[in-house]
Structures are given as C-alpha cells and as structure tokens.
Motif scaffolding. Structure first.
Motif, PDB file in Angstrom:
ATOM      1  N   PRO A 139      46.385  45.578 -45.761  1.00 15.03           N
ATOM      2  CA  PRO A 139      46.266  46.821 -45.008  1.00 15.03           C
ATOM      3  C   PRO A 139      47.486  47.086 -44.131  1.00 15.03           C
ATOM      4  N   GLU A 140      47.787  48.350 -43.963  1.00 15.97           N
ATOM      5  CA  GLU A 140      48.962  48.767 -43.196  1.00 15.97           C
ATOM      6  C   GLU A 140      48.958  48.209 -41.770  1.00 15.97           C
ATOM      7  N   TYR A 141      47.794  48.112 -41.148  1.00 14.19           N
ATOM      8  CA  TYR A 141      47.765  47.668 -39.753  1.00 14.19           C
ATOM      9  C   TYR A 141      48.215  46.208 -39.577  1.00 14.19           C
ATOM     10  N   LEU A 142      48.241  45.444 -40.661  1.00 21.29           N
ATOM     11  CA  LEU A 142      48.727  44.072 -40.592  1.00 21.29           C
ATOM     12  C   LEU A 142      50.200  43.966 -40.981  1.00 21.29           C
ATOM     13  N   ASN A 143      50.783  45.058 -41.436  1.00 21.79           N
ATOM     14  CA  ASN A 143      52.160  45.069 -41.906  1.00 21.79           C
ATOM     15  C   ASN A 143      53.127  45.419 -40.772  1.00 21.79           C
ATOM     16  N   HIS A 144      53.209  44.530 -39.805  1.00 21.74           N
ATOM     17  CA  HIS A 144      54.101  44.702 -38.658  1.00 21.74           C
ATOM     18  C   HIS A 144      54.698  43.350 -38.307  1.00 21.74           C
ATOM     19  N   ASP A 145      55.955  43.369 -37.902  1.00 25.62           N
ATOM     20  CA  ASP A 145      56.584  42.145 -37.421  1.00 25.62           C
ATOM     21  C   ASP A 145      56.171  41.940 -35.976  1.00 25.62           C
ATOM     22  N   LEU A 146      55.531  40.810 -35.724  1.00 20.55           N
ATOM     23  CA  LEU A 146      55.054  40.464 -34.396  1.00 20.55           C
ATOM     24  C   LEU A 146      55.707  39.161 -33.973  1.00 20.55           C
ATOM     25  N   ARG A 147      56.074  39.080 -32.716  1.00 24.10           N
ATOM     26  CA  ARG A 147      56.800  37.904 -32.235  1.00 24.10           C
ATOM     27  C   ARG A 147      55.833  36.759 -31.928  1.00 24.10           C
ATOM     28  N   LYS A 148      56.200  35.603 -32.437  1.00 24.86           N
ATOM     29  CA  LYS A 148      55.432  34.391 -32.204  1.00 24.86           C
ATOM     30  C   LYS A 148      55.562  33.972 -30.731  1.00 24.86           C
ATOM     31  N   LEU A 149      54.515  33.372 -30.198  1.00 29.97           N
ATOM     32  CA  LEU A 149      54.502  32.934 -28.805  1.00 29.97           C
ATOM     33  C   LEU A 149      55.648  31.975 -28.514  1.00 29.97           C
ATOM     34  N   HIS A 150      56.383  32.268 -27.441  1.00 27.59           N
ATOM     35  CA  HIS A 150      57.480  31.440 -26.935  1.00 27.59           C
ATOM     36  C   HIS A 150      58.507  31.134 -28.021  1.00 27.59           C
ATOM     37  N   SER A 151      58.878  32.179 -28.752  1.00 24.08           N
ATOM     38  CA  SER A 151      59.803  32.045 -29.866  1.00 24.08           C
ATOM     39  C   SER A 151      60.434  33.409 -30.120  1.00 24.08           C
ATOM     40  N   GLN A 152      61.540  33.408 -30.833  1.00 25.88           N
ATOM     41  CA  GLN A 152      62.122  34.666 -31.284  1.00 25.88           C
ATOM     42  C   GLN A 152      61.705  34.976 -32.720  1.00 25.88           C
ATOM     43  N   GLU A 153      60.968  34.056 -33.351  1.00 29.15           N
ATOM     44  CA  GLU A 153      60.521  34.229 -34.724  1.00 29.15           C
ATOM     45  C   GLU A 153      59.543  35.395 -34.834  1.00 29.15           C
ATOM     46  N   LEU A 154      59.771  36.240 -35.832  1.00 33.33           N
ATOM     47  CA  LEU A 154      58.869  37.347 -36.120  1.00 33.33           C
ATOM     48  C   LEU A 154      57.995  36.983 -37.305  1.00 33.33           C
ATOM     49  N   ILE A 155      56.730  37.320 -37.200  1.00 31.43           N
ATOM     50  CA  ILE A 155      55.771  37.015 -38.259  1.00 31.43           C
ATOM     51  C   ILE A 155      55.085  38.302 -38.681  1.00 31.43           C
ATOM     52  N   ASN A 156      55.016  38.519 -39.967  1.00 36.34           N
ATOM     53  CA  ASN A 156      54.305  39.653 -40.539  1.00 36.34           C
ATOM     54  C   ASN A 156      53.047  39.091 -41.185  1.00 36.34           C
ATOM     55  N   LEU A 157      51.879  39.530 -40.726  1.00 34.90           N
ATOM     56  CA  LEU A 157      50.624  38.988 -41.236  1.00 34.90           C
ATOM     57  C   LEU A 157      50.452  39.240 -42.736  1.00 34.90           C
ATOM     58  N   CYS A 158      51.003  40.327 -43.247  1.00 34.88           N
ATOM     59  CA  CYS A 158      50.919  40.581 -44.686  1.00 34.88           C
ATOM     60  C   CYS A 158      51.684  39.523 -45.470  1.00 34.88           C
ATOM     61  N   GLU A 159      52.805  39.104 -44.944  1.00 34.14           N
ATOM     62  CA  GLU A 159      53.603  38.080 -45.610  1.00 34.14           C
ATOM     63  C   GLU A 159      53.041  36.684 -45.364  1.00 34.14           C
ATOM     64  N   MET A 160      52.501  36.457 -44.164  1.00 35.55           N
ATOM     65  CA  MET A 160      51.968  35.150 -43.810  1.00 35.55           C
ATOM     66  C   MET A 160      50.686  34.835 -44.571  1.00 35.55           C
ATOM     67  N   SER A 161      49.864  35.841 -44.760  1.00 31.42           N
ATOM     68  CA  SER A 161      48.543  35.577 -45.338  1.00 31.42           C
ATOM     69  C   SER A 161      48.092  36.701 -46.261  1.00 31.42           C
ATOM     70  N   PRO A 162      48.883  37.014 -47.291  1.00 36.26           N
ATOM     71  CA  PRO A 162      48.502  38.120 -48.171  1.00 36.26           C
ATOM     72  C   PRO A 162      47.165  37.846 -48.876  1.00 36.26           C
ATOM     73  N   GLY A 163      46.251  38.787 -48.739  1.00 32.49           N
ATOM     74  CA  GLY A 163      44.970  38.682 -49.424  1.00 32.49           C
ATOM     75  C   GLY A 163      44.071  37.575 -48.911  1.00 32.49           C
ATOM     76  N   THR A 212      40.523  42.168 -47.598  1.00 30.34           N
ATOM     77  CA  THR A 212      41.000  43.545 -47.744  1.00 30.34           C
ATOM     78  C   THR A 212      41.364  44.178 -46.406  1.00 30.34           C
ATOM     79  N   GLY A 213      41.120  43.460 -45.307  1.00 29.08           N
ATOM     80  CA  GLY A 213      41.431  43.987 -43.991  1.00 29.08           C
ATOM     81  C   GLY A 213      40.241  44.615 -43.275  1.00 29.08           C
ATOM     82  N   LYS A 214      39.064  44.544 -43.873  1.00 29.40           N
ATOM     83  CA  LYS A 214      37.866  45.112 -43.261  1.00 29.40           C
ATOM     84  C   LYS A 214      37.245  44.086 -42.314  1.00 29.40           C
TER      85      LYS A 214
END
Length: 175
Positions: free
Chosen positions: A21-45, A149-151
């Motif tokens: 789902p689109e709402y999970l397709n955002h780069d979000l910064r990991k706690l106390h890090s500069q690393e960006l995580i996209n939930l779609c890439e981290m955990s697709p499906g 599916t994001g529901k």
C-alpha cells in the motif's frame, strides 16, 4: 462511504512488488541513525504489527513483550515496527536516550523509527492511514495488526499487553 486504494505495484532493484500500500511507501528514518527504511522494501507483502511508543511511559515495559512477539512470529513473516513519538509528552529528551531505552534496557531488535507525530494533522503517512482505517492512537503503545495487503485487521489500545490472547489471535490470523 469513503473508498481507499490500498494496493499498488512498486518497483525497486529491478523487481516489482505487488500489493504494497502507498501509505507504507515512504522513507522513514530509523531511531538514532541516519538510515532510511521503506516499509515496502523492508517487508513487501508481509503482515505488520505497528506500535506507537514512548520511552518514559507507564507502558514502556511493553517493549519486552513486543520483542517477545517479534521473536515468536518473525519466522512466520510478521514484522514488528515501532514509531517513537512525543505526541503524549513521554518520549526521551533525545534520540540517544530513546535508543538506549529500546535497545539496551529492553533488548529491542525490531525496527524502531525516529520520533514522529502519530496523531493529528502532523501525523506521519503511516499513522494518518491507520487513523482512517481504525482510529488514531489515544495514548502510547497502541497496536495495529496489519495484514499483507495493508488492511488493519485489529486495533488494540495501550492497555492491551503484548501477551494478550486477543492480540496473539489477531496476529495469527494474518500469518
């Protein structure tokens, strides 16, 4: 009745990932890090347990139970993700302290995101959608069980402990 589009096809690394789902397709910064995580890439499906957290709350000890859920269900596909937030004025004064509470005090190994808003007009895209599907968190440690599916299949408030049979049943329903 409002229609919500939850399914998209995303392309990364040359491969398409259907159903994220689109709402999970955002780069979000990991706690106390500069690393960006996209939930779609981290955990697709994959199903998710999404939790808004705080380091200095009466419910902070729930980190231990959330880590136990992560350990119990990770091999079955569940991804636990925490969103640090100071919306209820109980987050640490800085990210280093928040990270110590999570990683050192409670041994958290699941993904934790840097402090963000989880309610109101400033809520991050994940929590804006969770509020549309269910309700915005009314306090720290709300738990949202999200299917592949994001529901959102179930929302639990702060008083529901991670070892709650109802929470575990909801998690098992999405595995």
């Amino acid at each position: 009745m409002r229609a919500i589009v939850l399914s998209t096809v995303l392309f990364f690394g040359g491969a398409a990932v259907a159903g994220c789902p689109e709402y999970l397709n955002h780069d979000l910064r990991k706690l106390h890090s500069q690393e960006l995580i996209n939930l779609c890439e981290m955990s697709p499906g994959q199903p998710l347990l999404i939790v808004n957290t705080a380091s200095h709350c009466g419910y902070t000890k729930q980190f231990k139970g959330l880590q136990e859920l992560n350990d119990q269900y990770r091999d079955q596909g569940l991804r636990v993700v925490g969103f640090a937030s100071d919306d209820f004025r109980q987050e640490a004064n800085n990210e280093e302290e928040a990270a110590n509470v999570c990683y050192v005090n409670y041994g958290v190994t699941f993904t934790m995101f840097a402090p963000t808003h989880v309610r109101g007009d400033d809520a991050n895209p994940v929590f804006r959608e969770l509020a549309i599907q269910t309700e915005a968190p009314s306090w720290n440690f709300n738990k949202y069980v999200v299917d592949s599916t994001g529901k959102v299949v179930m929302h639990f408030d702060s008083s529901t402990s991670p070892d709650s049979p109802a929470l575990k049943k909801a998690i098992e329903s999405v595995l």
